[in-house]
Design an enzyme around this catalytic site. Structure first.
Site, short mmCIF file in Angstrom:
data_model
loop_
_atom_site.label_atom_id
_atom_site.label_comp_id
_atom_site.label_asym_id
_atom_site.label_seq_id
_atom_site.Cartn_x
_atom_site.Cartn_y
_atom_site.Cartn_z
CD1 TRP A 31 51.89 43.70 100.71
CD2 TRP A 31 50.43 42.47 101.86
NE1 TRP A 31 52.36 42.43 100.72
CE2 TRP A 31 51.47 41.64 101.44
CE3 TRP A 31 49.40 41.93 102.61
CZ2 TRP A 31 51.52 40.28 101.73
CZ3 TRP A 31 49.44 40.58 102.90
CH2 TRP A 31 50.49 39.78 102.46
CG PHE A 66 44.79 44.53 92.16
CD1 PHE A 66 45.66 44.59 91.08
CD2 PHE A 66 43.46 44.27 91.92
CE1 PHE A 66 45.20 44.39 89.78
CE2 PHE A 66 42.98 44.07 90.64
CZ PHE A 66 43.85 44.13 89.57
CB CYS A 89 54.87 49.59 99.85
SG CYS A 89 56.56 48.96 99.84
CG HIS A 97 51.64 38.41 93.54
ND1 HIS A 97 51.81 39.38 94.50
CD2 HIS A 97 50.31 38.24 93.39
CE1 HIS A 97 50.63 39.78 94.92
NE2 HIS A 97 49.70 39.11 94.28
CG PHE A 122 50.97 55.30 90.20
CD1 PHE A 122 50.22 54.14 90.23
CD2 PHE A 122 52.35 55.19 90.05
CE1 PHE A 122 50.82 52.90 90.13
CE2 PHE A 122 52.97 53.95 89.95
CZ PHE A 122 52.19 52.80 90.00
NE ARG A 136 63.52 54.43 95.74
CZ ARG A 136 64.74 53.95 95.98
NH1 ARG A 136 65.01 53.41 97.16
NH2 ARG A 136 65.69 54.01 95.07
#
Length: 163
Positions: A31, A66, A89, A97, A122, A136
């Protein structure tokens, strides 16, 4: 420290352990691929820069952020890397959501680290807009993927000292 005060790609090489004997898993969300691919490139290239061998870096793709939790747990159970890096991201939208996914992934990685023996980095960008994500991952602040790789190397080194 706030990103605006530090380039995410700047590290003093003397402060980074040698990664030549380490194995890594990089898990990448599909994603927002323009962003996650850049994060992956940054992480991969930084691991190589500090000595990791290409054959010791496993890149695994998952559909979304997720899914990083499940995939990371399975990969550390089967590949037994010295560290795993989950890259995703999530960009804020008009619905709640964003909060649910960010919270779930954060809690999932916290649990992986609290209950496991392999460091799980993470690497989730949580931004308000695409420009912040670009800044970033390939923009004016460097590439956060570099930072995630440095963290993985340092945590793998730390974990090794406890063996």
């Amino acid at each position: 420290m706030a990103t605006q005060y530090q380039n995410l790609s700047d590290y003093h090489p003397d402060n980074v352990p040698d990664a030549s004997a380490m194995r890594f898993a990089i898990l990448v969300s599909e994603w927002n691929p323009a962003v996650t691919e850049k994060l992956k490139e940054g992480a991969y290239n930084t691991l190589i820069k500090y000595g990791a061998k290409a054959e010791n870096i496993h890149v695994i793709y998952v559909p979304g952020s997720f899914e990083l939790i499940y995939a990371t747990r399975r990969i550390i159970g089967s590949l037994k890397p010295d560290a795993a890096i989950g890259l995703g991201c999530i960009i804020r939208g008009d619905t709640p959501h964003f909060e649910y996914v960010c919270s779930g992934v954060t809690q999932g990685f916290a649990r992986l680290n609290a209950e496991g023996d392999i460091p799980c980095v993470f690497g989730l960008l949580t931004t308000d807009n695409l420009q912040q994500a670009v800044d970033r991952s390939m923009g004016k602040y460097g590439n956060k993927g570099d930072e995630y790789a440095i963290t993985a190397i340092k945590m793998a080194h730390l974990a090794d000292t406890f063996k």
